[in-house]
Design a protein around this motif. Structure first.
Motif, short mmCIF file in Angstrom:
data_model
loop_
_atom_site.label_atom_id
_atom_site.label_comp_id
_atom_site.label_asym_id
_atom_site.label_seq_id
_atom_site.Cartn_x
_atom_site.Cartn_y
_atom_site.Cartn_z
N ALA A 6 0.85 -1.20 0.00
CA ALA A 6 0.00 0.00 0.00
C ALA A 6 0.89 1.25 0.00
CB ALA A 6 -0.89 -0.01 1.24
N PRO A 7 0.36 2.39 -0.44
CA PRO A 7 1.19 3.60 -0.50
C PRO A 7 1.64 4.10 0.88
CG PRO A 7 -1.09 4.08 -1.12
CD PRO A 7 -0.97 2.59 -1.03
N TYR A 8 0.96 3.64 1.94
CA TYR A 8 1.36 4.06 3.30
C TYR A 8 2.25 3.02 3.97
CZ TYR A 8 -3.28 1.93 3.19
OH TYR A 8 -4.35 1.15 2.88
N ALA A 9 2.65 1.98 3.22
CA ALA A 9 3.55 0.96 3.77
C ALA A 9 4.99 1.45 3.69
CB ALA A 9 3.41 -0.33 2.98
N SER A 10 5.86 0.87 4.55
CA SER A 10 7.29 1.22 4.48
C SER A 10 7.92 0.49 3.31
CB SER A 10 8.00 0.80 5.77
OG SER A 10 7.47 1.50 6.86
N CYS A 11 8.60 1.23 2.47
CA CYS A 11 9.18 0.66 1.26
C CYS A 11 10.70 0.60 1.42
CB CYS A 11 8.77 1.59 0.12
SG CYS A 11 9.25 0.99 -1.46
N GLY A 84 -1.70 -4.55 3.39
CA GLY A 84 -0.75 -4.12 2.35
C GLY A 84 0.49 -3.47 2.92
N LEU A 85 0.83 -3.82 4.16
CA LEU A 85 2.05 -3.25 4.77
C LEU A 85 3.25 -4.12 4.43
CD1 LEU A 85 0.66 -2.30 8.30
CD2 LEU A 85 0.64 -0.98 6.18
N ASN A 86 4.42 -3.67 4.86
CA ASN A 86 5.63 -4.43 4.56
C ASN A 86 5.80 -5.57 5.56
OD1 ASN A 86 8.44 -5.28 4.40
ND2 ASN A 86 8.60 -3.61 2.94
N GLU A 87 5.57 -6.78 5.07
CA GLU A 87 5.58 -7.95 5.95
C GLU A 87 6.98 -8.24 6.49
OE1 GLU A 87 3.29 -11.05 4.07
OE2 GLU A 87 4.06 -12.52 5.49
N ASP A 88 7.99 -7.97 5.68
CA ASP A 88 9.37 -8.25 6.13
C ASP A 88 9.76 -7.33 7.29
OD1 ASP A 88 9.72 -10.13 4.05
OD2 ASP A 88 10.16 -8.49 2.65
N LEU A 89 9.42 -6.06 7.16
CA LEU A 89 9.73 -5.12 8.25
C LEU A 89 8.93 -5.48 9.50
CD1 LEU A 89 11.02 -2.57 9.44
CD2 LEU A 89 9.18 -1.23 8.38
#
Ligand code: MG
Length: 378
Positions: A6-11, A84-89
């Protein structure tokens, strides 16, 4: 590359990076590398021998700090993926969140803090950060694991303003009162979901708790009605009870968070950080349920005599070890002794912190063995 993010997830591409520069991996994102560094750390392996709530090492089915951390991570990853967030983080933060916990559960944290009060206190959350920043030695070029800003920020769940002033970039949000990433917010609540529910499970299995104790709560009554058909199989009833409650909490958190994203008009990570409120949250109803559960567990489980054995051990072992090593630092392992001497000679550095690092890193078993070796007259 990140079609589900998602656009608000940490990339990973927008990470604020590591303290010491390193080339990026061709195979893994920076957050995947953080997660893997945590799993390969010694502090992570030692979680297996650190008590969560029960002290009895003969009980093979109770939670340890390690299984607790894995459960936190599992719960958070499910929610992270759905949002839709960053699962790895998310996973990296969850696996690291309790690395700094001393032996003997919460009692251990309180007693070690008491020992350290004249020297700046002890807080397991800050200790987790100290481990990944300083105390793990696995790289030739730097101390610690050199994790990304985002993982370190997530590990530091709370912090007072005075301490925050000495923590550089990751301390700033406590001074400026901004929010951490959604992944960090999620790891924080997943911790609460995990312990509230697995402590009920451990309590029911140990027969310290009984499902009927929960009938006083309306929300529990409807769950118990649903699982009545299994009443000839109490063990199954227990599992079903915890499973349904846990599922309710997870679904509520996802739904309420989705509403918050719209309600607070969250479009990107900047909106997340500058939002007045945390975005990842329960509905008021579920928040009440979690509060009631927490209070119930406090009265009926954590203060139970069988569970309080842990406090007795912590009270006996930790002060004795602390005072012994403070008076006899030569008995520390060589690295800690060397650090103790450096701290003794450096103005503003506290040598007792090194004793604290050593004790906080111990497993329950190792602490007990050390305790038994301390001469009685010292
Ligand atoms: Mg925890």
């Amino acid at each position: 590359m990140h079609e589900n993010l998602a656009p608000y997830a940490s990339c990973p591409e927008n990470s604020q990076g590591r303290i010491f520069h390193e080339e990026e991996s061709q195979l893994r994102s920076c957050f995947q590398r953080d997660r893997d560094r945590i799993i390969h750390s010694s502090a992570f392996r030692r979680l297996d021998r650190k008590t969560q709530v029960f002290v009895d090492p003969d009980k093979d089915n109770v939670r340890t700090r390690l299984t607790h951390s894995l459960e936190v991570s599992q719960i958070a990853r499910t929610i992270s993926r759905e949002l839709g967030l960053n699962e790895d983080l998310t996973e990296a933060i969850c696996l690291a969140h309790d690395l700094g916990h001393p032996p003997f559960g919460h009692a251990g944290q309180d007693i070690l803090n008491e020992c350290m009060l004249p020297y700046g206190g002890f807080e397991h959350n800050l200790q987790s950060l100290r481990i990944v920043d300083l105390l793990e030695h696995r790289y030739a070029n730097f101390l610690g694991l050199n994790l990304t800003f985002e993982t370190r920020e997530g590990i530091l769940k709370h912090c007072d303003q005075k301490t925050a002033l000495n923590l550089g970039e990751i301390g700033k949000r406590f001074i400026n009162r901004t929010q951490p990433s959604l992944e960090a917010q999620l790891a924080n609540i997943a911790d609460l979901i995990a312990y509230n529910h697995h402590d009920i499970d451990d309590g029911l299995r140990a027969k310290i708790l009984n499902i009927n104790d929960f009938i006083q709560f309306d929300w529990a009554k409807s769950v118990i009605d649903k699982i009545e058909k299994n009443k000839d199989f109490p063990k199954l009833m227990n599992y079903e009870f915890v499973r349904i409650l846990l599922n309710l909490a997870v679904l509520d958190l996802i739904e309420e968070t989705k509403k918050n994203l719209i309600r607070f008009n969250i479009k990107n990570t900047k909106d997340v950080r500058t939002s007045e409120k945390t975005i990842i949250s329960f509905s008021d109803n579920l928040k009440n349920i979690q509060d009631e559960l927490k209070n119930f567990l406090m009265q009926n489980f954590y203060l139970n005599d069988q569970v309080k054995k842990l406090s007795d051990q912590a009270e006996k072992v930790i002060p004795k070890l602390f005072n012994f090593f403070l008076a006899n630092p030569k008995n520390l392992p060589p690295y800690f002794y060397e650090q103790f001497l450096i701290h003794t000679k450096s103005p503003g550095q506290e040598p007792a912190r090194i004793i604290c690092d050593y004790i906080a890193g111990m497993t329950d078993r190792f602490a007990l063995n050390q305790y038994n070796e301390v001469p009685n007259d010292k």
